[in-house]
Design a protein around this motif. Structure first.
Motif, PDB file in Angstrom:
ATOM      1  N   ALA A 172       0.833  -1.200   0.000  1.00 45.69           N
ATOM      2  CA  ALA A 172       0.000   0.000   0.000  1.00 45.69           C
ATOM      3  C   ALA A 172       0.874   1.259   0.000  1.00 45.69           C
ATOM      4  CB  ALA A 172      -0.923  -0.002   1.219  1.00 45.69           C
ATOM      5  N   LEU A 173       1.975   1.220   0.738  1.00 45.18           N
ATOM      6  CA  LEU A 173       2.871   2.380   0.785  1.00 45.18           C
ATOM      7  C   LEU A 173       3.456   2.656  -0.592  1.00 45.18           C
ATOM      8  CD1 LEU A 173       4.749   1.782   4.153  1.00 45.18           C
ATOM      9  CD2 LEU A 173       3.140   3.627   3.629  1.00 45.18           C
ATOM     10  N   ALA A 174       3.876   1.595  -1.262  1.00 44.39           N
ATOM     11  CA  ALA A 174       4.452   1.760  -2.598  1.00 44.39           C
ATOM     12  C   ALA A 174       3.415   2.384  -3.537  1.00 44.39           C
ATOM     13  CB  ALA A 174       4.922   0.420  -3.145  1.00 44.39           C
ATOM     14  N   ALA A 175       2.154   2.008  -3.336  1.00 46.30           N
ATOM     15  CA  ALA A 175       1.088   2.478  -4.227  1.00 46.30           C
ATOM     16  C   ALA A 175       0.741   3.956  -4.022  1.00 46.30           C
ATOM     17  CB  ALA A 175      -0.163   1.623  -4.031  1.00 46.30           C
ATOM     18  N   THR A 176       1.060   4.522  -2.857  1.00 46.51           N
ATOM     19  CA  THR A 176       0.678   5.925  -2.612  1.00 46.51           C
ATOM     20  C   THR A 176       1.439   6.882  -3.515  1.00 46.51           C
ATOM     21  OG1 THR A 176       2.372   6.357  -0.933  1.00 46.51           O
ATOM     22  CG2 THR A 176       0.250   5.500  -0.154  1.00 46.51           C
ATOM     23  N   GLY A 177       2.652   6.503  -3.903  1.00 48.84           N
ATOM     24  CA  GLY A 177       3.470   7.425  -4.687  1.00 48.84           C
ATOM     25  C   GLY A 177       4.032   8.564  -3.846  1.00 48.84           C
ATOM     26  N   GLY A 178       3.762   8.533  -2.561  1.00 49.68           N
ATOM     27  CA  GLY A 178       4.259   9.586  -1.668  1.00 49.68           C
ATOM     28  C   GLY A 178       5.582   9.192  -1.033  1.00 49.68           C
ATOM     29  N   THR A 179       6.061  10.076  -0.160  1.00 44.29           N
ATOM     30  CA  THR A 179       7.309   9.832   0.541  1.00 44.29           C
ATOM     31  C   THR A 179       7.100   8.810   1.651  1.00 44.29           C
ATOM     32  OG1 THR A 179       7.878  12.147   0.138  1.00 44.29           O
ATOM     33  CG2 THR A 179       9.176  10.976   1.816  1.00 44.29           C
ATOM     34  N   VAL A 180       8.065   7.907   1.826  1.00 46.70           N
ATOM     35  CA  VAL A 180       8.024   6.965   2.946  1.00 46.70           C
ATOM     36  C   VAL A 180       9.208   7.272   3.856  1.00 46.70           C
ATOM     37  CG1 VAL A 180       8.094   4.540   3.653  1.00 46.70           C
ATOM     38  CG2 VAL A 180       6.937   5.180   1.526  1.00 46.70           C
ATOM     39  N   VAL A 181       8.916   7.558   5.103  1.00 48.77           N
ATOM     40  CA  VAL A 181       9.964   7.827   6.093  1.00 48.77           C
ATOM     41  C   VAL A 181       9.957   6.675   7.092  1.00 48.77           C
ATOM     42  CG1 VAL A 181      10.716   9.378   7.947  1.00 48.77           C
ATOM     43  CG2 VAL A 181       9.734  10.331   5.848  1.00 48.77           C
ATOM     44  N   VAL A 182      11.085   5.984   7.190  1.00 45.85           N
ATOM     45  CA  VAL A 182      11.156   4.815   8.058  1.00 45.85           C
ATOM     46  C   VAL A 182      11.985   5.139   9.293  1.00 45.85           C
ATOM     47  CG1 VAL A 182      11.682   2.356   8.199  1.00 45.85           C
ATOM     48  CG2 VAL A 182      11.098   3.372   5.981  1.00 45.85           C
ATOM     49  N   LEU A 183      11.397   4.916  10.449  1.00 50.72           N
ATOM     50  CA  LEU A 183      12.128   5.044  11.709  1.00 50.72           C
ATOM     51  C   LEU A 183      12.511   3.646  12.176  1.00 50.72           C
ATOM     52  CD1 LEU A 183       9.793   7.438  11.633  1.00 50.72           C
ATOM     53  CD2 LEU A 183      10.854   8.016  13.817  1.00 50.72           C
ATOM     54  N   MET A 184      13.578   3.573  12.960  1.00 55.30           N
ATOM     55  CA  MET A 184      14.062   2.279  13.461  1.00 55.30           C
ATOM     56  C   MET A 184      14.308   1.327  12.289  1.00 55.30           C
ATOM     57  SD  MET A 184      11.515   1.948  16.747  1.00 55.30           S
ATOM     58  CE  MET A 184      10.065   2.517  15.873  1.00 55.30           C
ATOM     59  N   GLY A 185      14.845   1.859  11.209  1.00 54.89           N
ATOM     60  CA  GLY A 185      14.892   1.082   9.973  1.00 54.89           C
ATOM     61  C   GLY A 185      16.288   0.793   9.444  1.00 54.89           C
ATOM     62  N   VAL A 186      17.306   0.814  10.295  1.00 57.85           N
ATOM     63  CA  VAL A 186      18.660   0.528   9.797  1.00 57.85           C
ATOM     64  C   VAL A 186      18.846  -0.972   9.593  1.00 57.85           C
ATOM     65  CG1 VAL A 186      21.137   0.701  10.250  1.00 57.85           C
ATOM     66  CG2 VAL A 186      19.625   2.602  10.867  1.00 57.85           C
ATOM     67  N   GLY A 187      18.513  -1.761  10.585  1.00 55.11           N
ATOM     68  CA  GLY A 187      18.756  -3.196  10.540  1.00 55.11           C
ATOM     69  C   GLY A 187      17.966  -3.921   9.460  1.00 55.11           C
ATOM     70  N   LYS A 188      16.688  -3.558   9.334  1.00 52.07           N
ATOM     71  CA  LYS A 188      15.815  -4.283   8.398  1.00 52.07           C
ATOM     72  C   LYS A 188      15.759  -3.634   7.023  1.00 52.07           C
ATOM     73  CE  LYS A 188      14.094  -7.446  11.331  1.00 52.07           C
ATOM     74  NZ  LYS A 188      13.602  -6.994  12.634  1.00 52.07           N
TER      75      LYS A 188
END
Ligand code: SAH
Length: 269
Positions: A172-188
């Motif tokens: 769903a995030l990919a489909a928005t076409g908007g910006t995705v900001v990931v927190l706690m996202g270094v490891g994964k």
């Protein structure tokens, strides 16, 4: 038993107020005036490491209580923090619960507010400048842009995106076409960049990692959905860091030469 509750005959103390306070991303100048005032007047400040050394270093040792990672690398259980907040308030103390960024953005501030309400303790929420917006901003990346992104999503990268009951819908995030900001996202990072690519996001979508945003040792590393894992590994990017995914991340390249707001903080990798 420090609270001495139950010793009969004493006037019951009115509970103190708990202030759930955001400290901003780390630069003390980005803390709100209210946060600074409350820290100054508090009896006790409960914190973890996320506010950063500059802000924590300004708080007198004797009123600090660390409820973050313990010596063995184990996290202080959330139940302990909840209990301690109530205990201190019932002693009549003015308590600041200091959290990095904004207290209600992935900070468990919501859980603590519910716990305080259940216990009948008055509390106040003091919003802070969240790293989710400030991290990209100080790296020269606007999370929205009239030409590139009409929406922005803030997501946790902490959970395993391949687990069946994933709470983050990467498709769903990919489909928005908007910006995705990931927190706690270094490891994964490898897992969710793969998810986004599988969901149809182009491999050349710009991605930036902002490590220790606004701290003196802030670093920014840039790449694409295809390259960012290698970029992370080569630069040795570690938490805390923000991942920004989307066309807005390319804005950095267009403005960085003239970007001065990091004030000497930060280093291009
Ligand atoms: N309440 C915080 C977020 C807590 S979750 C806020 O609003 O900013 C912890 C995550 O926040 C980290 O893993 C990292 O992704 C992000 N973070 C917090 N401070 C940061 C900083 N100064 N630079 C980069 N990322 C940061």
């Amino acid at each position: 038993d420090p609270d001495g509750a139950g010793s009969g005959g004493e006037e019951p103390t009115a509970p103190g107020t708990v202030h759930l306070v955001g400290s901003g991303p780390g630069d003390p100048d980005l803390m709100t005036v209210k946060a600074a005032r409350l820290i100054e007047s508090a009896d006790v400040v409960l914190h973890d490491k996320l506010p950063g050394p500059e802000i924590l270093g300004e708080i007198p040792e004797e009123k600090r209580e660390d409820v973050g990672k313990r010596a063995g690398g184990e996290w202080t259980p959330q139940e302990y923090t909840n209990r301690r907040l109530v205990e201190l308030a019932r002693e009549g103390k003015s308590v600041v619960r200091l959290k990095g960024g904004d207290p209600f953005v992935f900070g468990r501030g919501g859980e603590e507010a519910e716990h305080l309400a259940d216990a009948g303790i008055p509390f106040e929420v003091v919003p802070g400048v969240t790293s989710a917006i400030a991290g990209p901003a100080v790296a020269g990346i606007p999370v929205t842009h009239r030409d590139h992104a009409s929406s922005v999503s803030f997501v946790t990268g902490h959970e395993d995106p391949t687990k069946a009951e994933s709470a983050v819908d990467w498709d769903a995030l990919a489909a928005t076409g908007g910006t995705v900001v990931v927190l706690m996202g270094v490891g994964k990072l490898p897992a969710y960049t793969a998810e986004l690519r599988d969901a149809g996001l182009a491999g050349d979508t710009p991605v930036a990692l902002v490590e220790r945003a606004t701290w003196p040792e802030m670093r920014v590393a840039t790449g694409t959905l295809d390259t960012i894992v290698d970029v992370r590994d080569e630069a040795g990017i570690e938490p805390p860091a923000i991942t920004v995914i989307g066309d807005v991340a390319a804005t950095r390249g267009r403005v960085v030469e003239f970007l001065r707001n990091a004030d000497g903080r930060g280093e291009e990798t």
